[in-house]
Write a protein that holds these residues in place. Structure first.
Motif, short mmCIF file in Angstrom:
data_model
loop_
_atom_site.label_atom_id
_atom_site.label_comp_id
_atom_site.label_asym_id
_atom_site.label_seq_id
_atom_site.Cartn_x
_atom_site.Cartn_y
_atom_site.Cartn_z
N HIS A 168 -0.10 -1.98 -4.63
CA HIS A 168 0.81 -1.34 -3.48
C HIS A 168 -0.07 -0.29 -2.82
CE1 HIS A 168 4.31 0.23 -1.43
NE2 HIS A 168 5.49 -0.44 -2.56
N PRO A 169 -1.19 -0.56 -2.49
CA PRO A 169 -2.20 0.38 -2.00
C PRO A 169 -1.61 0.49 -0.36
CG PRO A 169 -3.29 -1.61 -2.21
CD PRO A 169 -2.04 -1.73 -2.74
N HIS A 170 -1.59 1.79 -0.08
CA HIS A 170 -1.18 1.96 1.43
C HIS A 170 -2.15 1.38 2.33
CE1 HIS A 170 1.16 3.48 4.59
NE2 HIS A 170 0.47 4.60 5.03
N GLY A 171 -1.64 0.56 3.38
CA GLY A 171 -2.17 0.09 4.36
C GLY A 171 -3.15 -1.39 3.95
N GLU A 172 -2.99 -1.74 2.47
CA GLU A 172 -3.85 -2.76 2.13
C GLU A 172 -2.85 -3.83 1.23
OE1 GLU A 172 -6.81 -3.69 2.99
OE2 GLU A 172 -7.20 -1.79 4.09
#
Length: 511
Positions: A168-172
């Motif tokens: 759940h990494p933001h943007g990835e």
């Protein structure tokens, strides 16, 4: 030979791309094709030669500490998988080159997962559907740097259910999931075990993780071209297996369906038009089984279905074009694959089967919320430009503050002419109404993710029982992962009465 008929020009298939290979402990094969070049329905119904045994992700090994904590270990790592003989594709997995092991725990247990990031970039591990403290949730505030580790620990305090874990990494997020990082997390409890449902993992209780992907003409995995919903691949991989079959020796089989695709929505049905017997949704068992024409799952949703077979018969799990998109035309119908049809998995019954008892008439008791206890009503508009309530995600901003141990009503409106999904971290919710009408039986149980039809309003009820933390937020977002990455996400903090949420320094992010 497998043939996939596309209603548009495509590259010729090579026979070498049709062979199966073992990789990373999971059998995964795919054929030379091309990514989605634009809207256009795909059909493989009736055209698949099921030639590879369905790979079953192994049950994760665990140890029990002196204090009773069950400890798992996951290592996010890069690897390679041969989707065609001699053609190496770069893939990611947990404890292997593709996907990850199935974690299993009992209600009442305390668990810890020791996570190591062996990738060359930061990632996270989010426990989708799990009720747990915000600092253990694995969202974008719990990044794990390369060569670093993270050990979230929490008590299992919810009913038996089919959950899953993913980055759940933001943007990835879309890219990390598409690369192969995903796995199941199955919860059991005494009540579920007392029902006599199929329960032998990988034998009569089978995980079915369905994903789509793109492949080059040479048979190498590649990212499909992105449409409105995100990347839509024209190949299905089930538990890392292409063209899979499942041999069963039990009369009754339980399939745990997980849509682990990044954008594609499926409508699961049986090839002989037998009813789909649904017994559980995202958060656990329904009150009673429901016989359906199909079960629709958008990305992130789960369903448990039962299949009763006769000796020697074969039946194919398919995804079909649904009535929900039959009246739509052009890009609207194709935005998330709703007009596509696929063969997914062939089930082959042995000549002699172990008998199974009848399914109990009553599976669960789900108490209704008392609407007089609703402490707050909030509105969430899923709008254009990948925004919720007109705002794009900002990691340095708390969008909603919730008081712990309160019941809330969330009105989620998809005001666009195109489909979205909506996922809430930490809690399981009930759907009170859809455009003012009671939900159908298949949506009357516990949910954490819903498919939101265009120009439709959903009334959700959820109780935030515990885990107040003014410093660390949870997320709500569209689970079409490219939409999430583009900013269609917000944050909420659960706080004690009268408390105000704070934010962690250094996390401000602008799109």
């Amino acid at each position: 030979m497998l043939q996939t008929r596309l209603r548009r020009p495509r590259a010729a298939l090579g026979t070498a791309a049709l062979a199966a290979v073992a990789a990373g402990g999971l059998v995964a094969i795919a054929f030379a094709g091309c990514g989605i070049a634009g809207p256009g329905p795909i059909s493989t119904v009736g055209e698949v030669d099921f030639e590879t045994p369905l790979a079953i992700p192994p049950l994760a090994e665990s140890t029990v500490d002196a204090d009773g904590t069950r400890v798992f270990a996951l290592d996010a790592r890069a690897g390679t998988t041969q989707f065609a003989p001699g053609v190496v594709s770069d893939t990611w997995g947990f404890n292997g080159s593709l996907l990850g092991p199935t974690l299993a725990a009992e209600r009442g247990e305390r668990v810890r997962v020791d996570i190591t990031n062996s990738l060359d970039e930061p990632t996270t591990v989010h426990w989708h559907g799990m009720h747990l403290p915000a600092e253990m949730d694995g969202g974008p505030h719990q990044m794990v740097a390369p060569d670093a580790s993270w050990s979230p620990e929490w008590d299992i305090d919810q009913q038996a259910a089919t959950l899953w874990y993913h980055p759940h990494p933001h943007g990835e997020t879309e890219q990390h999931v598409a690369n192969g990082l995903a796995g199941m997390f199955i919860l059991h409890d005494e009540h579920e075990r007392s029902l006599g449902l199929p329960s032998e993992y990988g034998v009569d209780d089978v995980p079915v993780i369905v994903q789509d992907s793109g492949f080059s003409a040479a048979g190498e995995r590649e990212d499909p071209q992105r449409g409105y919903a995100g990347g839509l691949g024209d190949e299905l991989i089930v538990n890392g297996t292409r063209a899979p079959y499942l041999e069963v020796s039990d009369e009754l089989v339980r399939l745990r369906l997980l849509n682990a695709s990044t954008a594609r929505t499926f409508a699961f049905t049986w090839s002989d038009a037998r009813p789909v017997e649904l017994i559980a949704s995202d958060g656990g068992l329904l009150e009673a089984s429901v016989a359906l024409d199909h079960v629709r799952l958008s990305p992130g949703e789960r369903a448990e279905v039962l299949l009763r077979v006769a000796p020697g018969e074969r039946v194919v799990l398919q995804s079909k074009t649904t009535p929900e998109v039959a009246g739509l035309v052009g890009p609207v119908a194709d935005t998330n694959g709703g007009s596509d049809a696929f063969d997914v998995l062939e089930v082959r019954a042995a000549g002699t089967l172990d008998p199974a008892p009848a399914v109990p008439t009553r599976l669960n008791v789900i108490d209704d919320f008392d609407l007089e206890q609703v402490a707050m009503t909030r509105r969430f508009e899923l709008g254009d430009s990948f925004e919720i309530n007109g705002a794009s995600m900002d990691l340095g901003r708390i969008d909603e503050t919730v008081t712990v141990d309160t019941l809330e009503r969330w009105i989620v409106e998809n005001s666009t002419s195109l489909p979205h999904s909506f996922h809430v971290h930490d809690v399981q919710f009930r759907i009170a109404s859809i455009d003012g009408a009671a939900p159908p039986p298949e949506l009357a149980g516990w949910k954490d993710t819903i498919f939101t039809e265009p120009e439709t309003e959903y009334e959700l009820l959820m109780r935030f029982e515990d885990y107040a933390d003014a410093d660390t937020p949870y997320m709500y977002h569209c689970h079409l992962l490219w939409h999430e990455d583009q900013g269609m996400m917000g944050q909420f903090a659960v706080v004690e009465p009268g408390q105000h949420a704070t934010m962690i320094e250094g996390t401000h992010h602008e799109h």
